[in-house]
Design an enzyme around this catalytic site. Structure first.
Site, short mmCIF file in Angstrom:
data_model
loop_
_atom_site.label_atom_id
_atom_site.label_comp_id
_atom_site.label_asym_id
_atom_site.label_seq_id
_atom_site.Cartn_x
_atom_site.Cartn_y
_atom_site.Cartn_z
CD GLN A 1 -9.43 -4.74 -6.69
OE1 GLN A 1 -10.16 -5.33 -5.92
NE2 GLN A 1 -8.38 -4.06 -6.26
CE LYS B 1 -1.68 -9.81 -2.94
NZ LYS B 1 -3.06 -9.42 -2.72
CG HIS C 1 -1.90 -1.06 1.35
ND1 HIS C 1 -1.82 -2.06 2.29
CD2 HIS C 1 -3.02 -1.31 0.64
CE1 HIS C 1 -2.86 -2.87 2.16
NE2 HIS C 1 -3.60 -2.45 1.16
CB SER D 1 -1.72 -10.19 1.06
OG SER D 1 -3.05 -10.37 1.50
P1 AMP Z 1 -6.58 -3.88 -0.39
O1 AMP Z 1 -6.40 -3.05 0.83
O2 AMP Z 1 -6.09 -5.29 -0.23
O3 AMP Z 1 -7.97 -3.79 -0.96
O4 AMP Z 1 -5.62 -3.26 -1.49
C1 AMP Z 1 -5.69 -1.91 -1.83
C2 AMP Z 1 -4.81 -1.66 -3.03
O5 AMP Z 1 -3.46 -2.05 -2.72
C3 AMP Z 1 -5.21 -2.50 -4.27
O6 AMP Z 1 -5.08 -1.69 -5.43
C4 AMP Z 1 -4.21 -3.62 -4.26
O7 AMP Z 1 -3.97 -4.16 -5.55
C5 AMP Z 1 -2.98 -2.91 -3.72
N1 AMP Z 1 -2.04 -3.88 -3.16
C6 AMP Z 1 -2.29 -4.81 -2.21
N2 AMP Z 1 -1.20 -5.57 -1.98
C7 AMP Z 1 -0.23 -5.10 -2.81
C8 AMP Z 1 1.12 -5.47 -3.05
N3 AMP Z 1 1.71 -6.46 -2.41
N4 AMP Z 1 1.81 -4.77 -3.98
C9 AMP Z 1 1.22 -3.74 -4.66
N5 AMP Z 1 -0.05 -3.35 -4.47
C10 AMP Z 1 -0.77 -4.02 -3.56
#
Ligand code: AMP
Length: 283
Positions: free
Chosen positions: A152, A148, A33, A184
């Site tokens: 989506q 990742k 993030h 993650s």
């Molecule tokens: P989330 O909080 O899991 O919904 O993720 C929010 C955003 O962060 C989304 O656009 C994800 O694709 C991105 N994201 C989550 N994990 C990673 C990662 N390891 N590397 C790059 N972007 C990420």
């Protein structure tokens, strides 16, 4: 600056005339993030991060209630990164009991029901619902999504096209830990034994990219290889597909540059996803 209401966010945002980057998240922020936020800061004059655990993208049996919510730590991360506003709405703020508008975007059915959409049929419908609302509230010029979650990202790009929204969708590379595991928020559910097993995911994808290049593998050979490697380390494959982001289709047969191998697998009860670009040096 933490803002919890739609009116508050819109009032704060309205005087801005330059570019506004938006990073939607569900919180429990990690380096993935942070990299996305830094990417946004690099591209845009102002950056808004949202932290909202979206109930609409969880099925009743999924981990909505358990999903980690370390809000103070997340706010600290955002402050340190110098974001302009952190939007932390309640569920009622995003889904008011009496909505002013009920136009809900429905993602392309085929795209939303392959790969992650097959085992989580509600998922992309819920994602589009919240991102559409957040875009409407935040009015960003740019929005940032991680590679990742490739499916989506492709679905959001399609939504922006279908609705003619004046928003540039920017993808950012997957951030991994020192052993290659894609970061993650759900990784914290892994015990150390499960973590060791989970590492097979990236190792297999990495090997797959090399072997595909060397041996001109078809999608069938790739799928068979990945499934056998995961199984050997005690991971239960949910899907292994070759995905073409340019048109959102599953590839059967000959693989082209820029196709991705996308995988979801269970390490016991914990579902992990990852992907790698194939033939990336060609074309
Ligand atoms: P989330 O909080 O899991 O919904 O993720 C929010 C955003 O962060 C989304 O656009 C994800 O694709 C991105 N994201 C989550 N994990 C990673 C990662 N390891 N590397 C790059 N972007 C990420």
């Amino acid at each position: 600056m933490q803002i919890t209401t739609v009116d508050g966010l819109q009032a704060y945002r309205s005087p801005w005339t330059g570019s506004v980057g938006f990073v939607p998240t569900m919180g429990a922020l990690h380096e993935g993030h942070s990299a996305l936020i830094q990417h946004a800061k690099h591209h845009c004059d102002q950056v808004i991060v949202s932290i909202f655990v979206n109930p609409k993208q969880f099925a009743p049996h999924e981990d909505f209630n358990q999903y980690p919510r370390p809000i103070q730590k997340d706010l600290d991360v955002c402050h340190e990164l110098g974001v302009s506003a952190i939007f932390t709405p309640t569920v009622d703020e995003i889904y008011p009991p009496k909505p002013r508008s009920s136009d809900i975007y429905t993602p392309n059915h085929e795209l939303a029901t392959i790969m992650c959409g097959k085992s989580r049929p509600h998922f992309f419908y819920g994602v589009c619902q919240v991102v559409q609302r957040l875009f409407h509230i935040v009015q960003p010029t740019h929005a940032f999504f991680g590679d990742k979650d490739l499916q989506q990202q492709v679905i959001i790009r399609r939504m922006v096209q279908d609705l003619n929204l004046p928003i540039l969708i920017v993808g950012a590379p997957t951030i991994r830990d020192a052993n290659g595991l894609a970061l993650s928020s759900r990784n914290q559910y892994l015990s150390s034994e499960q973590y060791d097993r989970a590492l097979v995911l990236f190792k297999t994808l990495h090997d797959t990219a090399n072997l595909t290049k060397e041996n001109n593998w078809t999608s069938y050979q790739i799928r068979q290889f990945v499934a056998s490697q995961l199984e050997a380390r005690g991971l239960k494959g949910d899907y292994v597909e070759i995905f073409r982001p340019s048109d959102g289709t599953i590839v059967n047969g000959h693989v082209q540059p820029h196709d991705h191998c996308c995988v979801a697998a269970y390490c016991d009860t914990i579902r992990l996803i990852d992907n790698v670009q194939l033939l990336s040096h060609i074309g």
